[in-house]
Enzyme design. Structure first.
Site, short mmCIF file in Angstrom:
data_model
loop_
_atom_site.label_atom_id
_atom_site.label_comp_id
_atom_site.label_asym_id
_atom_site.label_seq_id
_atom_site.Cartn_x
_atom_site.Cartn_y
_atom_site.Cartn_z
N CYS A 146 0.84 -1.21 0.00
CA CYS A 146 0.00 0.00 0.00
C CYS A 146 0.87 1.25 0.00
O CYS A 146 1.41 1.64 1.04
CB CYS A 146 -0.93 -0.01 1.22
SG CYS A 146 -1.99 1.45 1.34
N CYS A 149 -0.42 4.04 2.23
CA CYS A 149 -0.15 3.82 3.66
C CYS A 149 1.30 4.08 4.02
O CYS A 149 1.61 4.65 5.07
CB CYS A 149 -0.50 2.38 4.04
SG CYS A 149 -2.14 1.83 3.55
N ASP A 150 2.23 3.64 3.17
CA ASP A 150 3.63 3.56 3.57
C ASP A 150 4.60 4.41 2.77
O ASP A 150 5.79 4.47 3.10
CB ASP A 150 4.10 2.09 3.50
CG ASP A 150 3.29 1.19 4.43
OD1 ASP A 150 2.86 1.67 5.49
OD2 ASP A 150 3.10 0.00 4.09
#
Length: 330
Positions: A146, A149-150
């Site tokens: 992701c 997300c990261d």
């Protein structure tokens, strides 16, 4: 056990399932949450956040929070309001009659283990992985599925994206906001992505392409220190000195239990609407099992709230619950 009839059973315990449990429990519906088993890859208790290290984009946590810690907080909050949580894997459901039948354990026994007037499906989806031992070991430590997300954690670094479809190009383009360089590794010599996504990626100065290669190993003991790739035609191997690997080869919703009973799209995601309703009255779906667009913890939690409210109102409209008993503070 015909005498074990619940108002609501929730299958799944990620952000969607546990948020639904919090709201249903506060509505005095005493939900049963069947959370999955730790040994199962398709119904991991706590969902994909249990495989994540630091979460920085969930509102309310200024300094961030570890994924498993966040899910334990969700779980504890649901239990505090009276949700019963069962660590088990659902092996069969019968949506052809009410109360709905839910089996854990042996799916071939005649009688269901539990029955429910309403069912909330929150079984999530899983990212397709490469199947490497190192990949599994380093998930959350440089290996990710992701970018949203990261990506922030890879500022100024050289990272790789595996895949050739629209999702891979979206991930690569997003990651250029943070990374110094993004190498797209693809097993063919042309992309499967739409023309517009191909053009955007190929015009981006930060994106390079490693054509006709597959990842055969992820290097590093506690963090990603490189990836070993192999040419699909010559077999020649080489190492890319990257510090992050984003796997973008697709997702698969955990919907096998519901095939032939609930409507799905071509990729297996449950079709919902209006709200979180499925095609079977009394069955609701929330989270990544019906969302192939956003796939974020916050959107999953929001849809879990919606599913609980939809289910409570549906039960009340049928007279399955006493309106006085559910005079709740949503």
């Amino acid at each position: 056990m015909d005498d074990d009839i619940r108002e609501i059973i929730i299958i799944g315990s990620g952000p969607a399932g546990l948020t639904a449990a919090i709201y249903a429990a506060r509505a005095n519906l005493a939900p049963l949450v069947i959370e999955g088993e730790p040994s199962s890859t398709s119904d991991q208790p706590g969902g994909q956040l249990m495989l994540t290290t630091e979460v920085e984009n969930y509102p309310g946590f200024v300094e961030g929070i570890m994924g498993p810690e966040l899910m334990m907080a969700f779980r504890g909050q649901a239990a505090r309001f009276g949700a019963e949580i069962l660590t088990a894997r659902v092996t069969r459901v019968d949506l052809s009659e009410r109360p709905f039948g839910v089996w854990v354990g042996d799916p071939d026994v005649p009688a269901p283990t539990h029955r429910a007037h309403a069912l909330i499906v929150a079984t999530g989806a899983r990212s397709l992985m490469l199947g490497l031992e190192a990949e599994e070991r380093l998930i959350g430590h440089g290996v990710s599925t992701c970018a949203t997300c990261d990506g922030f954690f890879f500022r100024g670094q050289h990272i790789a994206v595996v895949g050739g479809g629209d999702s891979a190009m979206e991930e690569a383009l997003f990651l250029t906001k943070f990374a110094e360089k993004v190498t797209v590794i693809h097993r063919r010599d042309e992309l499967r992505a739409s023309k517009i996504m191909q053009e955007r990626a190929q015009k981006n100065d930060k994106i390079e392409f490693c054509w006709n290669h597959v990842v055969v190993d992820v290097l590093g003991d506690t963090k990603v220190e490189g990836v070993e790739v192999e040419h699909v035609h010559t077999g020649e191997r080489s190492t890319l000195p990257v510090t992050g690997l984003f796997v973008a080869i697709g997702h698969r919703p955990n919907t096998d239990l519901f095939r032939g009973q609930l409507d799905m799209d071509a990729n297996g995601y449950l079709i919902t609407g209006p709200g979180t309703r499925t095609n079977v009255e009394g069955v609701f779906a929330c989270g990544d099992v019906q969302d192939h667009t956003y796939r974020q913890a916050i959107t999953a939690a929001g849809s879990g709230c919606m599913a609980a409210i939809d289910a409570e109102r549906w039960l009340e409209s049928r007279g399955d619950i006493d309106a006085q008993r559910t005079a709740t503070n949503w």
